[in-house]
Every structure is written in structure tokens, then in C-alpha cells.
Design a protein around this motif. Structure first.
Motif: not given
Length: 172
Positions: A146-151, A153-159
Motif C-alpha cells: 500500500l502506497d500512503p501517497r495514494q488516496p 490506499a488510505w482506507p486500508s492503511l487506516t484500518k
């Protein structure tokens, strides 16, 4: 298991097809829909896959009948030296027959003795019945990048962040 098979094999008739048959596939789908298995999202996708595997000679579609009624079904494919078990199901009201177990035994015998496979792959999942048949459990791993620079990816990163923080919050 051998004693069960010997006793139960007399109660069901086994049919193994190495071609796609629309009527047999309809029977397979009916058993699957009436079984304990969760509903499939896209049954036509599996049907098309089975049809193409049948055309290539790789399908092993098996049905178990008791007194003329289909009570268990399994969908396997064979490719080179490996048999892949995709889907299996039986009707709960006929569990006492052990038709699923009998069907598995017949398919194991078929793919080993006739197709000459060296590997049988049950796929993923930790269903207890799989350990009755398999000698080796091969774990599967999944890597998510997951690339944190890509919006997106944000839901998965947040979870994932919340999952990590949850044990800390419950300790407070």
C-alpha cells in the motif's frame, strides 16, 4: 476412515465426468445451493470456468446418488500432475450416508490411478475435513503493498492502524 468408506460405498452410486455436461452441472449447482456452503457471488463465473476446463479435458465433476437422488457433488480440475479441488458440497439431510467422503475417496482414486497426478491441492482454507485427507499443510501468505501517497490506499492503511492501536487502547 477406511472402515467408514467400505461400509458407506455400498449406499451411494458415484459418477465422475471428465467433460462438461449441462445437466450434471445443474445438479452440482442445485446441491451446492442447498448445502451448508455460503452463497456464491457469481455462479456463472464458475460455470464458465467449468465449461472451459471441460472443453480442455481437465474437469472432474463428480456426483454421488442415493436411491436415484443426487446427494453430493464435487468440482475438481486436473492440470499436468496436479489435481485441484475447487468446490464440494453435500445435502445435510443425507449426512449419515457420508456421500461427500465417499465421493472424495472415489475422486482421489480416479486422479491418482487414472490421471496419474502426484499432487492434490485442496486450495486455501482451514476446513477441518481437509486435514483428514492431506498429509502436508502448506501455509499460504499474502503481501499487501500500500502506497500512503495514494488516496485509494488510505482506507486500508487506516484500518491497519486501528487494528494495531486496539490492543493498546484495551490495556488502558
Amino acid at each position: 476412515m477406511r472402515a467408514t468408506l467400505k461400509r458407506k460405498m455400498k449406499k451411494v452410486e458415484i459418477e465422475i465426468l471428465n467433460r462438461f455436461d449441462p445437466d450434471a452441472w445443474a445438479t452440482y449447482e442445485a446441491i451446492y445451493q442447498s448445502s451448508w456452503k455460503p452463497e456464491e457471488g457469481k455462479p456463472e463465473l464458475l460455470r464458465n470456468f467449468a465449461r472451459s476446463e471441460g472443453a480442455a479435458g481437465r474437469i472432474r465433476l463428480a456426483l454421488a446418488h442415493h436411491k436415484g437422488k443426487a446427494v453430493a457433488a464435487q468440482f475438481w480440475t486436473v492440470d499436468r500432475n496436479t489435481a485441484y479441488i475447487h468446490k464440494l458440497a453435500h445435502l445435510e439431510e443425507h449426512s449419515a450416508l457420508s456421500a461427500g467422503t465417499t465421493l472424495s475417496a472415489a475422486l482421489f482414486e480416479h486422479v491418482i490411478d487414472i490421471d496419474r497426478v502426484t499432487t492434490i491441492d485442496y486450495g486455501t482454507g482451514n476446513d477441518p475435513y481437509k486435514s483428514d485427507w492431506m498429509e502436508v499443510d502448506r501455509p499460504r501468505y499474502r503481501i499487501d503493498c500500500l502506497d500512503p501517497r495514494q488516496p485509494k490506499a488510505w482506507p486500508s492503511l487506516t484500518k491497519r492502524l486501528f487494528v494495531r492501536l486496539a490492543p493498546i487502547a484495551s490495556q488502558s
